[in-house]
Enzyme design. Sequence first.
Site: not given
Length: 319
Positions: A126, A124, A151-152, A128-129, A10, A80, A12, A239, A146-149
């Site tokens: 996720s 988050t 952005t978060r 799960r989180r 990918r 994952k 990213s 996942c 959502r978004g890349n690291v």
Amino acid sequence: MSSSLRLGTRASALAMAQATSVADAFTAATGRDVELVEITTKGDVSSEPLATMGGTGVFVSALREAVLDGRVDVAVHSLKDLPTASPDGLVLAAVPERADPRDALCARDGLGLAQLPPGSTVGTGSPRRAAQLRALGLDLEVVEIRGNVDTRLRKVTDGQLDAVVLAYAGLGRLGRTEAVTEILDPLQLVPAPGQGALAVECRAADGELTSVMSVLDDPGTRPAVVAERALLAELEAGCSAPVGAYAVTAEGETPEEDELYIRGVVISGDGSMSIRKSATGSVTEAERLGRELAREMLEDGAGAVVGAEKLVPKKENVS
């Protein structure tokens, strides 16, 4: 095989960092050059929550197609993100040494999880989180993002959120660990199956390449993630399901005496119901250990929790 290995990834920043680490390790081990080929996946072009996109496979299908149709020789994934069932024609050729699989809190003012005031907003992407955070009973408002690291993390620095929870491995690969205010206990917030590990897939028919790629396989990481993914498969959860699994290996006096410890959790989205169990066994029986632990969890009602979560309408993500 051509002189230069074509490695699909990918585009990213995180995916490129992961692919570069695999490429560098491969070149160091074999002397062969690697060309990175960027592939766009469904998960890269949609802003929908992962669960509504189908969760499992949204980041890997296009990469797998590129391997199968010959555009690339191998593909690198976050393990994952891989569905537990491999498609016909592909093989998991290598699982390199795993990075730290724990989750990490990135909060304002250097706060740890227990120091966040009641009502603090924690982001988050996720389920799960989110479920495990709610189960802690800290009165946090968990919101989907959502978004890349970057952005978060920006949502915290801009004051939109009080904190976000991300994979420590991803932050490390991007050189962003300075943003971490607490690395979370993996027995408190159980990681996703395969978190921190990478997967290298190639065509099953290419036996020579499969053999060559095995130089990257880590003997400690492989059984741990096999057990985690076996648990996930037995639960028939994807996942994006609220399932955590964390396995570690311990060396015995001889390789035959090496042991594997695995802990699993299935938890409802609101955190009100959870099933947590653990098991220990031989590393040579990693898959059986994971599946047997999952069956014990199913006997305790895990199937009802996973099934109920699949039926719950998902909220819109926070932009």
